[in-house]
Structures are given as C-alpha cells and as structure tokens.
Design an enzyme around this catalytic site. Structure first.
Site, PDB file in Angstrom:
ATOM      1  N   LYS A  18       0.819  -1.214   0.000  1.00  0.00           N
ATOM      2  CA  LYS A  18       0.000   0.000   0.000  1.00  0.00           C
ATOM      3  C   LYS A  18       0.855   1.268   0.000  1.00  0.00           C
ATOM      4  CE  LYS A  18      -4.215  -2.058   1.657  1.00  0.00           C
ATOM      5  NZ  LYS A  18      -3.811  -3.469   1.841  1.00  0.00           N
TER       6      LYS A  18
HETATM    7  C1  LIG Z   1      -4.406  -4.578   1.250  1.00  0.00           C
HETATM    8  C2  LIG Z   1      -3.593  -5.799   1.117  1.00  0.00           C
HETATM    9  C3  LIG Z   1      -3.918  -6.805   0.178  1.00  0.00           C
HETATM   10  C4  LIG Z   1      -5.152  -6.777  -0.691  1.00  0.00           C
HETATM   11  O1  LIG Z   1      -5.227  -5.635  -1.493  1.00  0.00           O
HETATM   12  P1  LIG Z   1      -6.508  -5.368  -2.423  1.00  0.00           P
HETATM   13  O2  LIG Z   1      -6.594  -3.882  -2.539  1.00  0.00           O
HETATM   14  O3  LIG Z   1      -7.661  -5.940  -1.695  1.00  0.00           O
HETATM   15  O4  LIG Z   1      -6.257  -6.001  -3.719  1.00  0.00           O
HETATM   16  C5  LIG Z   1      -3.050  -7.892   0.073  1.00  0.00           C
HETATM   17  N1  LIG Z   1      -1.955  -8.005   0.839  1.00  0.00           N
HETATM   18  C6  LIG Z   1      -1.627  -7.070   1.755  1.00  0.00           C
HETATM   19  C7  LIG Z   1      -0.409  -7.265   2.589  1.00  0.00           C
HETATM   20  C8  LIG Z   1      -2.421  -5.925   1.925  1.00  0.00           C
HETATM   21  O5  LIG Z   1      -2.075  -5.002   2.833  1.00  0.00           O
END
Ligand SMILES: *Cc1c(COP(=O)(O)O)cnc(C)c1O
Length: 451
Positions: free
Chosen positions: A95
């Site tokens: 993120k």
């Molecule tokens: C947020 C997150 C995901 C999933 O992301 P999406 O936006 O739902 O595709 C997968 N792995 C980690 C470590 C995350 O923080």
C-alpha cells in the site's frame, strides 16, 4: 480526472477511455527507474492538471523513502517463476507504493487551491499505517485513522502510533473493524460535518491509488521482455484493488497472458469465477488479515467494464446483492473467465507453501504473498514468465511466520526503533458524536492554524 478521484470518495470513478502506451514506450521501461515509469503511466490520466516535471518531482520524492533502490525488485525463485517484492516502503506492505505518491498529489492540488483536507479512514491493519506514514510530512492534510482496539498486530499498531507529527492521529475504537468502517461512513453521510472539516478519504476504492499501482505491472513485465513476451501475474487480493490495477495495465496496452486472482479462505472471487454467481457467506479470520473481505468494492468497477459500461446492468446486480446477498453474472460470466483465472489457499496450503518455499529456495514469504504462490501453482500457466506479487514483508506478521517456520523474521534495520519508540494514541468509544468531536478538534488544532 485524477483530481476528481482525489477530491472525494463517493461513487466509483473511472476514466472515460483508457490511454494506451505504445510498444516502444513499454520496451523502454525495461531500463528506466521506477519513478520515471510512474510518470509515463500516470501522466496520461492527469493531463495538463499536473505537469510532467511536477509529477516527476513527486514520484522521485515518494519512492526515495523505499528501502530498495529498485523500489519493486524482481526475485527469480525458479526458472520463469518470479516474486515481485512490493514491500520495501516505510510500512512494509504494497500500500505504500500508491499512498506515498497519493500524499504528494493531494498536497500539490490543495496547495494550488489554497485548501486543507482532513482524511478519516478505518483500517484493519495495513492501510492506516501506510496513510499515516505518507501524510506525516504533509503541510495541508490532517489524518485520523480508526483501528479496532486490540485487534491489529503490534507492528501494525506501532506503525500508526509512533509517528510524532501533530497532523496524524491514531484512534483505537472500542469495537471491531466493521464498527470503524461504519463510523467513517456515518461521518461522510453527515454533510454538515463533512463540509466543516473538509473530509476526504483514501480507502482502496480511491482511483488515484489504483492508477499508482499500475506502474509496477509495467515495470516488472518490461524487465521480463514485454511487450515482445507475454507475462502472467498472480495477485493476492481481497478488495479487488491490486488485481484491478493489473486489468488496467492490460487495457493500457500491456500484454498480460494470465491475471490470477489469489484469495485466502475468504474465496468469494474464485467461487464467482468457478460458478458464475457472486454469493456472500460470512468472513473468516485467517493469517492473511488484509484479505479477509467479502465485499470486493473494486469488483463493481470491473463488472462495469465487462458489461460494456452499461450502468443499468450494474445497478441490477447491486440491487440483487443488497436484497439477496448474491447475484448471477449471466452473460458476464464468460467475460470474467476470459479475463481472469482464480484460486484460493486454505490456511494449511499457506503454511505448507511458506515452509516449502523456505526449504527449497531459502526464501521467506509472508502469508498474503503465500496465497499468491499457491494460486500460481494451482492456476498458473506453464509457458512464459509468471510473477507473484509479494504484498507484505514477513516481519510485518512475525507471529504467524514464527508459528509456521519456528523462526521469528527480523524487521529491516531502518525500522530498528519501531518496537521501542513511544506510542501516542487515543482510545475512544464506538460512538459517532465522540469520534466526530475528536476529528473536529484535530482539524482545528492550533498547530494547524499556525502552518
Ligand atoms: C491490502 C492488502 C492486500 C489486498 O489488497 P486489495 O486492494 O484488496 O487487492 C493484500 N496483501 C496485503 C499485505 C495488503 O495489505
């Protein structure tokens, strides 16, 4: 267009048409720095609102905070099998890639308009830390993140509670993640409050976040021979955000052979691909908590595309979902199956995969990334390069990894003080008036007026 996605959270924003990058541009990405690729991918969406040189400055700044010079390095595990490490940002999850850039874009726009904004978000773990890290140096944005008291990991909590800047606030709500989300929704629906504090959001339906994630698909594929060779991706996803970014890359001209939806035991998306029906049935807690989701908000965006942008079709499906907790894809099912493969990983699959990958390759996966490897093994093609997106560093989930491998993964050196730094957070009741009062005071804090 990018600005509309930044300015507010309502409705699901999509561009009118998809910009397509020519093959020679994609070929050139193979030797370009990540930040420069980001400029080429994002600028077609911003048009003249943000100049190329401004965008370049922001991307350079955003990705300077990463612990690896490549920003998103590719690791070859086995012939044609790669891991794309997206966890070298300040909070050790993918993120950061989007959030670090989003913070700069928002500051830039607010500066031009002479405005401030208050971001309020709910987090089950990763988004909150990424937002606080990204906006802690912002001069124009205040951030309040609500997390469920006692229900996030120590590492996740400390990433939110140790930054000392007065414009970022972590709030432990006495309730669940759903309670936190309901509070945020209620604040957005309180229009007088919303206007008073200039409320804004950064959740995963934020369009600018999706666009920023498209960059790493182009970066990885070009290094593996795109556009002259097809590349496949396996993507751990819950809210359909990360995988939708891959779909956007494809629409922008990247030849992607397979896009594999990787789920944990919350397998609503793989079930939809297999059965043609999107049917909700309760969330279970797993070792990959950031994918413990039933309502995949960004899936609606994809369905709109699959339906040839017929909003009436989507309204029908969404009203079925609201009244029956399910909908049938009907004529969209073959479209979905042509666009995506999918597979789910059980908790046993994840543990086995983490152990095997460590034994065989000396490489430690985090539980989210392990779902990606399991799905790649189950649904992946044998020919051509296959890239699994590694979405978190194993040290972000040390208890889960220690339980599986017997070894506790170490935090990278740049986070050496995280577990001993002083924490600062507020504990509030699950009560809208109480939380709104806190947000309002944060928006008016004297240090903000002085800046
Ligand atoms: C947020 C997150 C995901 C999933 O992301 P999406 O936006 O739902 O595709 C997968 N792995 C980690 C470590 C995350 O923080």
């Amino acid at each position: 267009m990018l600005l509309a996605g930044l300015a507010r959270d309502g409705g699901l924003y999509l561009p009118k048409s998809w910009p397509v990058l020519p093959p020679e541009t994609i070929r050139a990405f193979a030797t370009m720095p990540f930040a420069d690729i980001a400029v080429e991918v994002i600028h077609p969406f911003t048009g003249d609102t943000i100049s190329r040189s401004e965008l370049k400055r922001m991307a350079d700044e955003a990705y300077a905070s990463f612990g690896d010079a490549a920003v998103a390095p590719l690791v070859e595990l086995a012939p044609h099998r790669y891991i794309l490490e997206l966890f070298h940002g300040p909070t050790l999850a993918f993120k950061d890639v989007a959030m670090q850039l989003l913070a700069r874009l928002m500051d830039h726009v607010l500066e031009k308009r002479g405005q401030r904004a208050m971001i309020v978000g709910a987090t089950s773990g990763d988004t909150g830390g990424a937002a606080i890290e990204a906006f802690r140096s912002s001069k124009r944005v205040d951030v309040v993140i609500l997390f469920p008291d006692g229900r996030v990991s120590d590492v996740q909590r400390r990433m939110m509670t140790t930054p000392t800047e007065p414009n970022v606030h972590a709030v432990a709500v006495k309730g669940t993640f759903d309670d936190c989300q309901a509070l945020v929704k209620a604040m957005f629906n309180d229009h007088a409050f919303r206007d008073r504090v200039q409320l804004s959001g950064v959740n995963s339906i934020n369009w600018a976040r999706i666009v920023a994630q498209v960059t790493y698909y182009f970066a990885a594929a070009s290094r593996l021979g795109a556009p002259d060779k097809p590349v496949s991706f396996s993507v751990p996803t819950g809210n359909f955000g990360d995988i939708f970014a891959g779909y956007v890359a494809r629409r922008m001209g990247l030849l992607i052979q397979q896009l594999i939806i990787a789920s944990n035991e919350n397998d609503i998306l793989p079930r939809t691909v297999t059965t043609g029906a999107y049917a909700m049935n309760g969330v279970v807690a797993t070792s990959s908590p950031s994918m413990d989701i039933q309502i995949s908000s960004n899936f609606e965006r994809y369905l709109f595309e699959a339906a040839g942008r017929d909003a009436g079709v989507i309204r029908g499906l969404m009203s079925d979902l609201a009244s029956k907790q399910r909908f049938e894809l009907g004529t969209l099912w073959p479209v979905l199956k042509a666009d995506f493969a999918a597979a789910a990983a059980s908790e046993d699959d994840v543990a086995k995969c983490i152990r095997e990958t460590e034994t065989r390759y000396g490489y430690v996966l985090d539980p989210h990334s392990a779902c990606g490897v399991v799905a790649a093994n189950r649904a992946g093609t044998r020919d051509g390069a296959l890239v699994v997106l590694a979405t978190a560093h194993p040290a972000k989930f040390p208890d889960a990894i220690e339980a599986i491998t017997g070894n506790r993964p170490k935090l990278p050196a740049r986070l050496a003080n995280l577990m001993t730094d002083k924490e600062r957070f507020e504990v509030l009741d699950n009560d809208l008036a109480v939380v709104e009062n806190f947000v309002e005071r944060a928006a008016k804090a004297p240090e903000n007026a002085a800046r």
